[in-house]
Write a protein that holds these residues in place. Structure first.
Motif, short mmCIF file in Angstrom:
data_model
loop_
_atom_site.label_atom_id
_atom_site.label_comp_id
_atom_site.label_asym_id
_atom_site.label_seq_id
_atom_site.Cartn_x
_atom_site.Cartn_y
_atom_site.Cartn_z
N SER A 138 12.79 -2.25 1.22
CA SER A 138 12.79 -2.51 -0.09
C SER A 138 11.70 -3.25 -0.76
CB SER A 138 14.12 -3.73 -0.53
OG SER A 138 13.90 -4.14 -1.96
N LEU A 139 11.40 -2.87 -1.88
CA LEU A 139 10.05 -3.50 -2.83
C LEU A 139 10.46 -5.00 -2.93
CD1 LEU A 139 8.87 -0.56 -4.91
CD2 LEU A 139 7.90 -1.29 -2.66
N TYR B 27 17.52 -5.07 -6.70
CA TYR B 27 16.34 -4.75 -5.81
C TYR B 27 15.54 -3.37 -6.19
CZ TYR B 27 17.93 -8.30 -2.38
OH TYR B 27 18.48 -9.33 -2.03
N PHE B 28 14.30 -3.28 -5.95
CA PHE B 28 13.36 -2.28 -6.47
C PHE B 28 13.19 -1.32 -5.32
CE2 PHE B 28 12.87 -4.33 -10.02
CZ PHE B 28 12.46 -3.55 -11.28
N TRP B 29 13.11 -0.12 -5.45
CA TRP B 29 12.97 0.77 -4.00
C TRP B 29 11.87 1.73 -4.56
CZ3 TRP B 29 15.41 -0.35 0.59
CH2 TRP B 29 16.44 -1.29 0.27
N SER B 30 10.81 1.99 -3.54
CA SER B 30 10.07 3.04 -3.91
C SER B 30 10.83 4.45 -3.83
CB SER B 30 8.78 2.82 -3.18
OG SER B 30 7.76 3.87 -3.24
N LYS B 31 10.08 5.31 -4.61
CA LYS B 31 10.33 6.89 -4.49
C LYS B 31 8.98 7.58 -4.38
CE LYS B 31 14.85 6.29 -3.99
NZ LYS B 31 15.59 6.87 -2.80
N GLY B 32 7.98 7.04 -3.82
CA GLY B 32 6.80 7.78 -3.81
C GLY B 32 6.03 7.81 -4.95
N ARG B 33 4.91 8.73 -5.30
CA ARG B 33 4.24 8.66 -6.42
C ARG B 33 4.86 9.53 -7.61
NH1 ARG B 33 0.08 5.22 -6.72
NH2 ARG B 33 -1.37 6.89 -7.82
N ALA B 34 4.50 8.91 -8.71
CA ALA B 34 5.09 9.70 -9.82
C ALA B 34 4.27 10.82 -10.24
CB ALA B 34 5.24 8.78 -11.08
N ASP B 35 2.87 10.78 -9.99
CA ASP B 35 1.86 11.84 -10.29
C ASP B 35 2.09 13.14 -9.22
OD1 ASP B 35 0.51 10.56 -8.40
OD2 ASP B 35 -1.03 9.74 -9.83
N ASP B 36 0.78 13.61 -9.30
CA ASP B 36 0.86 14.88 -8.25
C ASP B 36 -0.19 14.38 -7.16
OD1 ASP B 36 -1.78 17.09 -9.78
OD2 ASP B 36 -1.68 14.81 -9.54
N GLY C 79 0.66 -1.28 0.17
CA GLY C 79 0.00 0.09 -0.10
C GLY C 79 0.73 1.31 -0.13
N GLU C 80 1.94 1.21 0.62
CA GLU C 80 2.94 2.69 0.74
C GLU C 80 4.17 1.94 1.00
OE1 GLU C 80 1.04 5.02 3.65
OE2 GLU C 80 1.64 3.76 5.41
N PRO C 81 5.17 2.95 0.85
CA PRO C 81 6.54 2.79 1.07
C PRO C 81 6.63 2.28 2.45
CG PRO C 81 6.73 4.48 -0.30
CD PRO C 81 5.10 4.33 0.15
N MET C 82 7.84 1.35 2.71
CA MET C 82 7.96 1.15 4.38
C MET C 82 9.46 1.65 4.59
SD MET C 82 7.77 -0.34 7.19
CE MET C 82 6.80 -1.94 7.21
N PRO C 83 9.60 2.73 5.53
CA PRO C 83 10.93 3.37 5.84
C PRO C 83 11.75 2.27 6.49
CG PRO C 83 9.00 4.57 6.52
CD PRO C 83 8.45 3.54 6.00
N ALA C 84 12.96 2.31 6.34
CA ALA C 84 13.79 1.23 6.72
C ALA C 84 13.89 1.18 8.33
CB ALA C 84 15.30 1.38 6.01
N GLU C 85 13.85 2.56 8.76
CA GLU C 85 14.04 2.53 10.40
C GLU C 85 12.87 2.04 10.68
OE1 GLU C 85 14.10 6.05 13.59
OE2 GLU C 85 14.23 6.52 11.44
#
Length: 305
Positions: A200-201, A250-259, A152-158
């Motif tokens: 990581s995704l 490995y794939f890593w999320s960087k948020g949403r590509a749209d606005d 559903g959303e990125p998971m911060p490593a911390e």
């Protein structure tokens, strides 16, 4: 409330299977899910009866299910990941699956996990995990789990490390999107000897050609941010999520590509929030943005005149 034993339930189900003949076809529509968020009219995505077969192949690769598991999800069953991954995937293998109705309450969730010997968290949104961490830190002995799956959303490593420290299980990602025919294409436990990495995704599940592309659909090299996409038989399917790959694949999320603003796993359209605000007679113009928030991921902030 009537309580029956597992043996009694098994006997009832066995009798039902002997008398019931399915009238459905694998190609028949089973469930219609709508994309989440507020950006325009929700888009319906029909899933066929045979969709559940998908999880048969993913049982070990993605969800790591076993007959002894007891699963729990914090996600709404009105959401694709909550319904399919959180509820139906365990049930199709005869694994008990629980969820709580009403607004999410971290303390109640932890009590449910403890009271029912839950060992598997499945399709949990990181925002919910963050609240569970906060509640667990006030407990003398937080409940222990064996496996945790989030989406559903990125998971911060911390946060990922904190979950493992408190509950005993490293949270592992499963990533998919409605634009990608609704299936999971990346997972942070794709093989039995897979080395999971906090936040990581993961890597593409077998049979999925996942890549990072620019706005024109051209593949990008490791380290460059672009849109997460999957190549299928009928063409390239682009998600609205930004990401990159590292040198190990490995794939890593960087948020949403749209606005849109991603908050608590929901996508929120700034334009529609602005339109709602400007309906008020004392609001001439507004501007809406997302600001980082430790609990929600992003919080909606509005500037009005």
């Amino acid at each position: 409330m009537e309580v029956i034993t597992t043996q009694e339930l098994s006997t009832q189900l066995e009798g039902l299977s002997q008398t019931y003949t399915s009238q459905t076809d694998p190609e028949d529509t089973a469930v219609v899910n709508y994309t989440s968020g507020t950006t325009g009219t929700p888009t319906p995505h029909a899933y066929r009866q045979k969709s559940l077969i998908y999880y048969a192949g993913m049982k070990d690769l993605m969800l790591d299910l076993s007959p002894e598991d007891k699963a729990f999800t914090t996600s709404s069953t009105g959401w694709g990941a909550g319904l399919w991954g959180g509820l139906l995937a365990p049930l199709v293998f005869g694994i008990p699956a629980g969820f709580l109705s009403g607004p999410f309450d971290a303390k109640k969730a932890l009590e449910f996990i403890d009271d029912n010997d839950v060992n598997l968290l499945i399709s949990v949104v990181p925002t919910a995990l963050r609240k569970m961490v906060d509640a667990a830190e006030e407990m003398d002995q937080p409940p222990q789990i064996e496996k945790a799956n989030y989406t559903g959303e990125p998971m911060p490593a911390e946060l990922s490390r904190k979950v493992e420290e408190l509950f005993g299980a490293l949270p592992r990602s499963s990533y998919g999107a409605s634009e990608m025919t609704g299936k999971v294409v990346l997972a942070d436990q794709a093989f039995p000897d897979f080395e999971s990495r906090h936040g990581s995704l993961g890597k593409p599940l077998p049979g999925n050609d996942v890549l990072i592309v620019d706005d024109d659909g051209n593949a990008l090299p490791n380290g460059e941010v672009g849109r997460i996409a999957v190549r299928e038989s009928d063409g390239l399917k682009l998600s609205e999520d930004a990401g990159l790959t590292d040198e190990d694949g490995y794939f890593w999320s960087k948020g949403r590509a749209d606005d849109v603003i991603l908050s608590s796993g929901y996508t929120i359209g700034p334009k529609e929030v602005e339109e709602s605000l400007e309906k008020h007679p004392k609001v001439a113009v507004s501007g809406v943005i997302g600001v980082p928030d430790e609990e929600l991921g992003n919080r909606v902030k509005a500037y009005i005149e």
